[in-house]
Design an enzyme around this catalytic site. Sequence first.
Site, short mmCIF file in Angstrom:
data_model
loop_
_atom_site.label_atom_id
_atom_site.label_comp_id
_atom_site.label_asym_id
_atom_site.label_seq_id
_atom_site.Cartn_x
_atom_site.Cartn_y
_atom_site.Cartn_z
N TYR A 130 -1.63 -0.67 10.92
CA TYR A 130 -1.78 -1.33 9.61
C TYR A 130 -0.59 -1.01 8.72
CZ TYR A 130 -3.23 -1.70 4.70
OH TYR A 130 -3.26 -1.97 3.35
N LYS A 186 2.42 -3.41 7.17
CA LYS A 186 2.68 -3.57 5.73
C LYS A 186 4.12 -3.16 5.42
CE LYS A 186 0.22 -4.63 2.82
NZ LYS A 186 -0.16 -5.98 2.27
N THR A 231 0.83 -1.21 0.00
CA THR A 231 0.00 0.00 0.00
C THR A 231 0.86 1.26 0.00
OG1 THR A 231 -1.45 1.28 1.45
CG2 THR A 231 -0.10 -0.33 2.52
N ASP A 232 0.27 2.36 -0.46
CA ASP A 232 0.99 3.65 -0.39
C ASP A 232 1.07 4.17 1.04
OD1 ASP A 232 -1.70 4.32 -0.07
OD2 ASP A 232 -1.69 5.94 -1.55
N GLU A 233 0.28 3.56 1.96
CA GLU A 233 0.25 4.08 3.33
C GLU A 233 1.58 3.92 4.06
OE1 GLU A 233 -3.42 3.27 5.41
OE2 GLU A 233 -4.51 3.04 3.53
P1 NAD Z 1 -9.42 -7.49 2.09
O1 NAD Z 1 -9.40 -7.21 3.54
O2 NAD Z 1 -10.66 -7.21 1.29
O3 NAD Z 1 -9.07 -9.04 1.82
C1 NAD Z 1 -8.03 -9.69 2.48
C2 NAD Z 1 -8.14 -11.18 2.19
O4 NAD Z 1 -7.06 -11.83 2.88
C3 NAD Z 1 -9.44 -11.81 2.69
O5 NAD Z 1 -9.96 -12.68 1.71
C4 NAD Z 1 -9.00 -12.59 3.93
O6 NAD Z 1 -9.80 -13.74 4.17
C5 NAD Z 1 -7.57 -12.97 3.56
N1 NAD Z 1 -6.74 -13.22 4.74
C6 NAD Z 1 -6.61 -12.43 5.84
N2 NAD Z 1 -5.78 -13.01 6.73
C7 NAD Z 1 -5.34 -14.17 6.15
C8 NAD Z 1 -4.46 -15.20 6.57
N3 NAD Z 1 -3.84 -15.14 7.75
N4 NAD Z 1 -4.23 -16.23 5.72
C9 NAD Z 1 -4.86 -16.30 4.52
N5 NAD Z 1 -5.73 -15.37 4.09
C10 NAD Z 1 -5.97 -14.31 4.90
O7 NAD Z 1 -8.17 -6.70 1.49
P2 NAD Z 1 -8.01 -5.91 0.11
O8 NAD Z 1 -8.55 -4.54 0.28
O9 NAD Z 1 -8.47 -6.76 -0.99
O10 NAD Z 1 -6.43 -5.79 0.06
C11 NAD Z 1 -5.63 -6.83 -0.51
C12 NAD Z 1 -4.17 -6.44 -0.40
O11 NAD Z 1 -3.95 -5.22 -1.10
C13 NAD Z 1 -3.70 -6.22 1.02
O12 NAD Z 1 -2.39 -6.75 1.14
C14 NAD Z 1 -3.70 -4.71 1.18
O13 NAD Z 1 -2.72 -4.30 2.11
C15 NAD Z 1 -3.34 -4.28 -0.23
N6 NAD Z 1 -3.84 -2.96 -0.63
C16 NAD Z 1 -5.17 -2.64 -0.47
C17 NAD Z 1 -5.64 -1.41 -0.89
C18 NAD Z 1 -7.09 -1.04 -0.78
O14 NAD Z 1 -7.46 0.12 -1.05
N7 NAD Z 1 -7.98 -1.94 -0.41
C19 NAD Z 1 -4.75 -0.49 -1.47
C20 NAD Z 1 -3.41 -0.85 -1.63
C21 NAD Z 1 -2.97 -2.08 -1.20
P1 TYD Z 2 -10.72 3.84 4.43
O1 TYD Z 2 -11.68 3.40 3.38
O2 TYD Z 2 -10.78 3.19 5.78
O3 TYD Z 2 -9.26 3.72 3.79
P2 TYD Z 2 -7.82 4.22 4.38
O4 TYD Z 2 -7.99 4.68 5.77
O5 TYD Z 2 -7.00 2.98 4.29
O6 TYD Z 2 -7.39 5.30 3.45
O7 TYD Z 2 -10.90 5.41 4.66
C1 TYD Z 2 -10.77 6.33 3.61
C2 TYD Z 2 -10.86 7.72 4.20
O8 TYD Z 2 -12.19 7.92 4.71
C3 TYD Z 2 -9.93 7.95 5.36
O9 TYD Z 2 -9.46 9.29 5.33
C4 TYD Z 2 -10.82 7.76 6.60
C5 TYD Z 2 -12.17 8.23 6.11
N1 TYD Z 2 -13.34 7.55 6.73
C6 TYD Z 2 -14.36 8.30 7.32
O10 TYD Z 2 -14.31 9.54 7.36
N2 TYD Z 2 -15.42 7.63 7.88
C7 TYD Z 2 -15.51 6.27 7.87
O11 TYD Z 2 -16.49 5.70 8.41
C8 TYD Z 2 -14.46 5.50 7.23
C9 TYD Z 2 -14.50 4.01 7.19
C10 TYD Z 2 -13.40 6.20 6.66
#
Ligand code: NAD
Ligand code: TYD
Length: 377
Positions: free
Chosen positions: A183, A187, A134-136
């Site tokens: 988080y 990561k 992630t970019d975080e």
């Molecule tokens: P998500 O939470 O929707 O899905 C995570 C998946 O991992 C689920 O299916 C869960 O069952 C599985 N999982 C969790 N713990 C596990 C374990 N111990 N063993 C096996 N499986 C396990 O997440 P997402 O939003 O799809 O993100 C996927 C990846 O992309 C993550 O690594 C996240 O850090 C990264 N990412 C997400 C975003 C975003 O905006 N969602 C952005 C950048 C990077």
């Molecule tokens: P989120 O979807 O949790 O992603 P991330 O924190 O990983 O960027 O949140 C996106 C943005 O929205 C973040 O600035 C937090 C804000 N947010 C709210 O204001 N209210 C909410 O209920 C949630 C879940 C997020």
Amino acid sequence: MRSVIITGGAGFIGSHVVRLFVNKYPDYNIINLDKLTYAGNLDNLRDIEGKPNYKFVKMDICDFEGVLALMKAEKVDGIIHLAAESHVDRSIKDPFTFAQTNVMGTLSLLQAAKTYWESLPEGFDGKRFYHISTDEVYGALEMTNPEGIEPPFTTKASSGSHHLAYGSKFFTEDLKYQPHSPYSASKASSDHFVRAFHDTYGMPTIVTNCSNNYGPYQFPEKLIPLFINNIRHRKPLPVYGKGENVRDWLFVEDHARAIDLIFHKGTIAETYNIGGFNEWKNIDIIKVLINTVDRLLGRAQGEDMDLITYVTDRAGHDLRYAIDSTKLQRELGWEPSLQFEEGIERTVRWYLDHQAWVDNVTSGEYQKYYDSMYKNR
Ligand code: NAD
Ligand code: TYD
């Protein structure tokens, strides 16, 4: 023939990656390895679960022996690692689970791949360990231009769309890691382990860091799907702080396309940032969501604006994320394909058309968790 494990394939982004690979590569053996936590749902993959090149294995990535045995049995030569705990608010409540899955789980996968691949005559040749991050991990950027300025970059998707930048600095691949939340700290740690396995053992690794994704199948605890569902049901929209925080949004299918490209064409040991040059203040996105849901449900425009409820800010809330994905564009020719307005329209329609999916994934334990999260805000 390639044999590829995709971890976290039952989650949001993972399910899009699995679907893309299963449909695009009929001669690959695609194994979806997922523990099925609250965030993992096999309903996300009903359309491809019967395909001959697809297999689901319920397993915890922390189970080193299990993962190693699976890699041997399936003669795995590629790993695309998405399994993680992914929600910042949960990490604030329960950092241990994040360290366990994101750090120890990644280490377990790395060590299993190393052990298996080193036992083969060809060693690491033709193998690939691709870690999705992630970019975080870069921390927060300053908001030097609160009114927004034209960004120095244009992409097909951003031109003509809302694409203001709220500062002059962006996340580039060479930036120092400065994670703030449990988080992002977990990561960041996993990214370091992946790179250490390349530098120490010569493991063929790649890391990508992507901005916020949105689209179908995202668990409705994240901003966009949570708010769509709340607007539909006229529940309060808990906006953290003043709603001024900025995120850089990318449609999930564009991320999946980037993952496909980088898995096949990316350079070993490189890092690529993935993002759409698409910065939005939370409050602006929330207004777009309200207008879109109201329009699609035939309600008066803006009727639901009074659902906006400002609540206590998230602890350590990062102010601004903004990715510079020039390297990926320049070296591999990737660009986001969708304008944000189109992506949001598709996303809102999907959630409105899939209420049964939303109800199913948010039933039971999740509802108790949601109520406990918001009752004190
Ligand atoms: P998500 O939470 O929707 O899905 C995570 C998946 O991992 C689920 O299916 C869960 O069952 C599985 N999982 C969790 N713990 C596990 C374990 N111990 N063993 C096996 N499986 C396990 O997440 P997402 O939003 O799809 O993100 C996927 C990846 O992309 C993550 O690594 C996240 O850090 C990264 N990412 C997400 C975003 C975003 O905006 N969602 C952005 C950048 C990077
Ligand atoms: P989120 O979807 O949790 O992603 P991330 O924190 O990983 O960027 O949140 C996106 C943005 O929205 C973040 O600035 C937090 C804000 N947010 C709210 O204001 N209210 C909410 O209920 C949630 C879940 C997020």
